[in-house]
Scaffold this motif. Sequence first.
Motif, mmCIF file in Angstrom:
data_model
loop_
_atom_site.group_PDB
_atom_site.id
_atom_site.type_symbol
_atom_site.label_atom_id
_atom_site.label_comp_id
_atom_site.label_asym_id
_atom_site.label_seq_id
_atom_site.Cartn_x
_atom_site.Cartn_y
_atom_site.Cartn_z
ATOM 1 N N THR A 99 68.749 40.663 35.495
ATOM 2 C CA THR A 99 68.894 40.454 36.938
ATOM 3 C C THR A 99 69.875 39.334 37.293
ATOM 4 O OG1 THR A 99 67.041 38.879 36.976
ATOM 5 C CG2 THR A 99 66.516 41.208 37.290
ATOM 6 N N LEU A 109 58.284 38.301 39.378
ATOM 7 C CA LEU A 109 58.813 39.610 39.732
ATOM 8 C C LEU A 109 57.724 40.669 39.922
ATOM 9 C CD1 LEU A 109 62.026 39.938 37.530
ATOM 10 C CD2 LEU A 109 61.823 39.272 39.931
ATOM 11 N N ALA A 146 58.046 47.197 37.787
ATOM 12 C CA ALA A 146 59.458 46.837 37.598
ATOM 13 C C ALA A 146 60.371 47.786 38.358
ATOM 14 C CB ALA A 146 59.796 46.845 36.106
ATOM 15 N N TYR A 150 62.655 46.611 41.593
ATOM 16 C CA TYR A 150 64.114 46.778 41.523
ATOM 17 C C TYR A 150 64.602 47.708 42.629
ATOM 18 C CZ TYR A 150 68.767 47.253 39.540
ATOM 19 O OH TYR A 150 70.125 47.227 39.355
ATOM 20 N N THR A 151 63.818 48.749 42.946
ATOM 21 C CA THR A 151 64.209 49.668 44.019
ATOM 22 C C THR A 151 64.228 48.963 45.369
ATOM 23 O OG1 THR A 151 63.264 51.542 42.811
ATOM 24 C CG2 THR A 151 63.654 51.841 45.171
ATOM 25 N N SER A 154 67.076 46.541 45.665
ATOM 26 C CA SER A 154 68.403 47.158 45.716
ATOM 27 C C SER A 154 68.766 47.687 47.089
ATOM 28 C CB SER A 154 68.475 48.312 44.701
ATOM 29 O OG SER A 154 68.246 47.850 43.395
ATOM 30 N N ALA A 160 71.082 44.871 44.287
ATOM 31 C CA ALA A 160 69.977 44.047 43.773
ATOM 32 C C ALA A 160 70.461 42.630 43.481
ATOM 33 C CB ALA A 160 69.395 44.688 42.519
ATOM 34 N N LEU A 165 65.765 40.285 44.738
ATOM 35 C CA LEU A 165 64.808 40.642 43.692
ATOM 36 C C LEU A 165 63.644 39.658 43.651
ATOM 37 C CD1 LEU A 165 67.159 41.694 40.760
ATOM 38 C CD2 LEU A 165 65.592 43.173 42.012
ATOM 39 N N ARG A 249 74.260 50.513 33.724
ATOM 40 C CA ARG A 249 72.931 51.020 34.081
ATOM 41 C C ARG A 249 72.082 51.291 32.851
ATOM 42 N NH1 ARG A 249 73.821 55.310 39.114
ATOM 43 N NH2 ARG A 249 74.663 53.779 40.609
ATOM 44 N N ARG A 252 70.957 47.959 31.375
ATOM 45 C CA ARG A 252 69.861 47.372 32.147
ATOM 46 C C ARG A 252 68.549 48.117 31.888
ATOM 47 N NH1 ARG A 252 73.387 45.962 36.795
ATOM 48 N NH2 ARG A 252 73.361 43.685 36.879
ATOM 49 N N ALA A 256 65.418 46.338 30.093
ATOM 50 C CA ALA A 256 64.211 46.200 30.901
ATOM 51 C C ALA A 256 63.033 46.911 30.255
ATOM 52 C CB ALA A 256 64.445 46.751 32.305
#
Length: 349
Positions: A99, A109, A146, A150-151, A154, A160, A165, A249, A252, A256
């Motif tokens: 992040t 988080l 998570a 994140y959604t 973003s 994001a 976040l 992507r 990440r 994650a």
Amino acid sequence: MSTLVSAPVVAASASPRRRTRRRRVAWLLILVATVAVIAVLSVTFGNRTVSLPDIVAGLTGDIETTSAAAVARRVPRTLLALLVGAALAMAGTVMQGVTRNPLADPQILGINGGASLAVVTGLAFFGITSSLGYIWLAMLGAGLAAVFVYTIGSLGRGGASPLKLALAGAATAVAFTSLVSAILLPRIDVMSVFRFWQIGGVGGATFDKIALLLPFLAVGAVICIASSGALNSLALGDELATGLGERVRTARLVSALGAVILCGSATALAGPIGFVGLIVPHVCRLIVGPDHRWLLPVSALVGGGLLTVADVVGRVIARPQEVEVGVVTALIGAPFFIAIVRRQKMRAL
């Protein structure tokens, strides 16, 4: 002429790298020795201070005295503290790298909150009480949390960002805590089982539970360490990482995933212990720098040592009672969190 000029330049550039590598190796060896000493102290001190013969008797299974029996209980407790601390520290390091947020932490988080909600739901509505069931539920809840955070983070302009976040994670953690309370209040039977787990501690450690935990921790650790190069690229920014050939992507997502496995499995057995994943990465960057190839193993050592020390402190300061390790880490981590926030605010001015 060019050969004469280039040789000293290459030697000069290689020398700092060698010095940095030697310094990192030295720190690694120092930390290994320190963690070993901490493990011995963890076995030695508690409600009853034991001697070396008692430690040997407890380790060999020759439990004839109360002190030797105490050692036999403390050995799995120490091992679980080392493993959980290492897992949370590595998870926090990866989350901060993914992040690019210095405040990222499994608790901040909302990852711990998602794991807690999943475990409570399984306890209250599905009657799941096994350690393996806790692990799968916690990982599922951590993963869904998570993705949700994140959604939400973003949405809107800029995607994001670290601030979005952190805010999304904090709001989600509060929401999950409220849902956990709503489930527990009418279920006294579930609350009695859950309340000690919710504080976070390693007092109920057994070798059987640790054996269940090890495969999950091993998978999560391998994924995180394998992603160290990608995390180094992500630290440069998405555009530069893409220019270096990194699939941002995918990097990440994989990183994650490793962090969620570590955090979820550790939380399943030890409860939602906070601030270890926040404190340790910042300390370790001062020691070995930002290179995740070194940062992750060093974070594992420091995290395991920190949680074990916190457990020893909790056993000693309230003898003959105990203060759960989650309370001790919160007392240590809260001032550290405030200091990081103030530091980031000063940088923004």
